[in-house]
Design a protein around this motif. Structure first.
Motif, short mmCIF file in Angstrom:
data_model
loop_
_atom_site.label_atom_id
_atom_site.label_comp_id
_atom_site.label_asym_id
_atom_site.label_seq_id
_atom_site.Cartn_x
_atom_site.Cartn_y
_atom_site.Cartn_z
N VAL A 117 4.03 5.69 -5.64
CA VAL A 117 3.94 5.76 -7.10
C VAL A 117 2.89 6.79 -7.50
O VAL A 117 3.11 7.58 -8.42
CB VAL A 117 3.62 4.35 -7.68
CG1 VAL A 117 3.26 4.45 -9.15
CG2 VAL A 117 4.80 3.42 -7.49
N ASP A 118 1.75 6.80 -6.82
CA ASP A 118 0.71 7.77 -7.11
C ASP A 118 1.20 9.21 -6.89
O ASP A 118 0.92 10.11 -7.68
CB ASP A 118 -0.55 7.52 -6.28
CG ASP A 118 -1.26 6.23 -6.67
OD1 ASP A 118 -1.00 5.73 -7.80
OD2 ASP A 118 -2.06 5.74 -5.87
N THR A 119 1.96 9.41 -5.82
CA THR A 119 2.51 10.73 -5.54
C THR A 119 3.48 11.18 -6.62
O THR A 119 3.44 12.33 -7.08
CB THR A 119 3.22 10.72 -4.17
OG1 THR A 119 2.29 10.33 -3.17
CG2 THR A 119 3.78 12.09 -3.83
N GLU A 123 1.52 12.12 -9.74
CA GLU A 123 0.90 13.43 -9.61
C GLU A 123 1.93 14.54 -9.74
O GLU A 123 1.66 15.60 -10.30
CB GLU A 123 0.19 13.54 -8.27
CG GLU A 123 -1.09 12.74 -8.21
CD GLU A 123 -1.77 12.84 -6.84
OE1 GLU A 123 -1.46 13.79 -6.09
OE2 GLU A 123 -2.58 11.96 -6.53
N GLY A 124 3.14 14.31 -9.23
CA GLY A 124 4.19 15.31 -9.32
C GLY A 124 4.68 15.51 -10.74
O GLY A 124 5.18 16.58 -11.09
N LEU A 125 4.56 14.50 -11.58
CA LEU A 125 5.02 14.59 -12.97
C LEU A 125 4.01 15.30 -13.86
O LEU A 125 4.32 15.67 -14.97
CB LEU A 125 5.30 13.20 -13.53
CG LEU A 125 6.51 12.48 -12.90
CD1 LEU A 125 6.61 11.06 -13.48
CD2 LEU A 125 7.78 13.25 -13.13
N ARG A 126 2.80 15.48 -13.39
CA ARG A 126 1.74 16.09 -14.20
C ARG A 126 1.89 17.58 -14.26
O ARG A 126 2.44 18.33 -13.65
CB ARG A 126 0.36 15.75 -13.65
CG ARG A 126 0.03 14.30 -13.89
CD ARG A 126 -1.34 13.98 -13.38
NE ARG A 126 -1.51 12.53 -13.44
CZ ARG A 126 -2.40 11.89 -12.76
NH1 ARG A 126 -3.20 12.50 -11.93
NH2 ARG A 126 -2.52 10.59 -12.86
N ASP A 170 0.83 -1.21 0.00
CA ASP A 170 0.00 0.00 0.00
C ASP A 170 0.86 1.25 0.00
O ASP A 170 0.56 2.23 -0.69
CB ASP A 170 -0.93 0.01 1.21
CG ASP A 170 -1.99 -1.09 1.14
OD1 ASP A 170 -2.24 -1.60 0.02
OD2 ASP A 170 -2.56 -1.43 2.20
N SER A 171 1.94 1.22 0.76
CA SER A 171 2.84 2.37 0.84
C SER A 171 3.51 2.63 -0.50
O SER A 171 3.64 3.78 -0.93
CB SER A 171 3.89 2.12 1.92
OG SER A 171 4.80 3.18 1.98
#
Length: 147
Positions: free
Chosen positions: A139-141, A144-147, A133-134
């Motif tokens: 990976v989600d963070t 989002e930072g690459l967007r 989960d961590s």
């Protein structure tokens, strides 16, 4: 060393110091990213190993308690066999005593085996779910930072 490299190395501050990201060169940013990713991977692996060890320990304890329950069940069934033999060979008193002992052993053994089986089942699967989960959150963070 060229003037550009001297200027870049003069701007490098010790880890933990506040950096203005606009002042860092691409090479420095990539180095920081590499260091942070490596640290993150090490941390996640440490958490995964800890989680697997904890689940393995819980499973082992559950299996041990279940083993004791099974052993008591075997003694109970042994006592039932002795009860049948004594019941056929003697009068009421000896086999009634053996029947009471067998019933108590079977009841206690059943409860202990059920508790142990439940503990072992709760410990499975021995997969580091919290670590997974961590990592998903990490990976989600990053996405989002690459967007």
């Amino acid at each position: 060393m060229t003037d550009i490299h001297r200027a870049d190395s003069a701007r490098v501050q010790p880890p933990g110091a506040a950096h203005d990201l606009d002042e860092l060169s691409t090479v420095q940013l990539v180095e920081r990213l590499t260091d942070q990713v490596a640290g993150l991977v090490r941390t996640e692996m440490t958490h995964a190993l800890t989680e697997v060890k904890d689940k393995g320990t819980r499973f082992g304890i559950g299996a041990g308690v279940s083993g004791v329950g099974v052993l008591l069940l075997l003694y109970g069934f042994g006592a039932l066999v002795a009860t049948a033999i004594l019941g056929l060979a003697t009068t009421l008193d000896p086999w009634l005593a053996a029947l009471i002992v067998a019933a108590v052993l079977i009841i206690v053994g059943s409860v202990v085996a059920a508790v142990g089986a439940r503990r072992a089942k709760n410990a499975l699967p021995p997969v580091p779910e919290q670590m997974a989960d961590s990592v998903r959150a990490d990976v989600d963070t990053v996405k989002e930072g690459l967007r």
